[in-house]
Design an enzyme around this catalytic site. Structure first.
Site, PDB file in Angstrom:
ATOM      1  N   GLU A  44       0.852  -1.187   0.000  1.00 34.95           N
ATOM      2  CA  GLU A  44       0.000   0.000   0.000  1.00 34.95           C
ATOM      3  C   GLU A  44       0.892   1.242   0.000  1.00 34.95           C
ATOM      4  O   GLU A  44       1.525   1.551   0.999  1.00 34.95           O
ATOM      5  CB  GLU A  44      -0.898  -0.043   1.242  1.00 34.95           C
ATOM      6  CG  GLU A  44      -1.622   1.240   1.581  1.00 34.95           C
ATOM      7  CD  GLU A  44      -2.182   1.228   2.998  1.00 34.95           C
ATOM      8  OE1 GLU A  44      -2.385   2.320   3.552  1.00 34.95           O
ATOM      9  OE2 GLU A  44      -2.410   0.132   3.555  1.00 34.95           O
ATOM     10  N   LYS A 133     -10.598  -1.607   8.051  1.00 36.72           N
ATOM     11  CA  LYS A 133      -9.284  -1.292   8.611  1.00 36.72           C
ATOM     12  C   LYS A 133      -9.483  -0.744  10.021  1.00 36.72           C
ATOM     13  O   LYS A 133     -10.016   0.359  10.189  1.00 36.72           O
ATOM     14  CB  LYS A 133      -8.572  -0.259   7.732  1.00 36.72           C
ATOM     15  CG  LYS A 133      -7.274   0.274   8.333  1.00 36.72           C
ATOM     16  CD  LYS A 133      -6.583   1.217   7.378  1.00 36.72           C
ATOM     17  CE  LYS A 133      -5.345   1.835   8.009  1.00 36.72           C
ATOM     18  NZ  LYS A 133      -4.495   2.521   7.043  1.00 36.72           N
TER      19      LYS A 133
END
Length: 216
Positions: A44, A133
């Site tokens: 990411e 998340k």
């Protein structure tokens, strides 16, 4: 081109998502190469990286066949679309920005919205977020996630913040499908010195710990 389900499978196996906050855009490719050499294939690239969109584009072109390049710290729709256009295969936001979901869905890319409370997590799930998340996870810990999943077992949780070699096993045992690892995986010292062999060794240690936790 990978399907959405194929991307999801790569995110959860081996289940370590590297959170890359590079100091320079030109660090992205060698940094990701070092991670892949250690077995971490999901990466990411955060929007806090200088020239992040250009870094995502370059990494996708050069490493897209070996690594899964995503974008993190996405706060608005324009950034989300720009990252997808640059080649991002998954989208991560530290906040519950539900307006990002339709953009990801149209592109066939999984999205992970940030949540801290049970209400945020459930609302993100209902809106279509593929993963939740939990951030910052260091203030909550594995026991919180275990408690959260008791009434909400359908949530596909990925904690970020507080995940290191000592805690990674407990997070997986609490029911997390994957974990996000930032500075505990890619240290300031590594970024300052471009010490990629050291990063490869650390990546391998994270993957080994993740596999051990899942087979325990």
């Amino acid at each position: 081109m990978l399907t959405k389900q194929q991307i999801i499978e790569k995110l959860i196996n081996p289940g370590v998502i590297a959170v890359v906050r590079a100091k320079r855009a030109d660090q992205a490719v060698p940094l990701i190469e070092a991670l892949v050499a250690g077995g971490v294939i999901a990466v990411e690239i955060t929007m806090t990286t200088p020239n992040a969109i250009a870094a995502i584009r370059e990494a996708s072109i050069k490493l897209g066949e070996r690594a899964l390049i995503g974008v993190g710290t996405v706060l608005d729709e324009k950034t989300c679309q720009a990252a997808i256009d640059a080649g991002a295969q998954f989208i991560v936001s530290p906040i519950c920005r539900r307006e990002l979901i339709p953009i990801a869905q149209r592109a066939g890319k999984p999205i992970m919205l940030g949540s801290y409370t049970s209400t945020e997590a459930q609302l993100a799930h209902e809106a279509g977020s593929d993963f939740i998340k939990i951030f910052p996870a260091d203030t909550l810990g594995p026991n919180y996630i275990k408690a959260l999943r008791a009434p909400l077992p359908h949530l596909r949780i990925v904690p970020t913040g507080g995940v290191d070699l000592k805690t990674i096993g407990d997070f997986f045992k609490a029911g997390c499908l994957a974990v996000g690892a930032g500075s505990s995986l890619i240290s300031k010292e590594v970024l300052d010195s471009d010490d990629w062999p050291s990063l490869t060794r650390m990546a391998a240690a994270f993957v080994k710990a993740a596999k051990a936790a899942r087979t325990a």
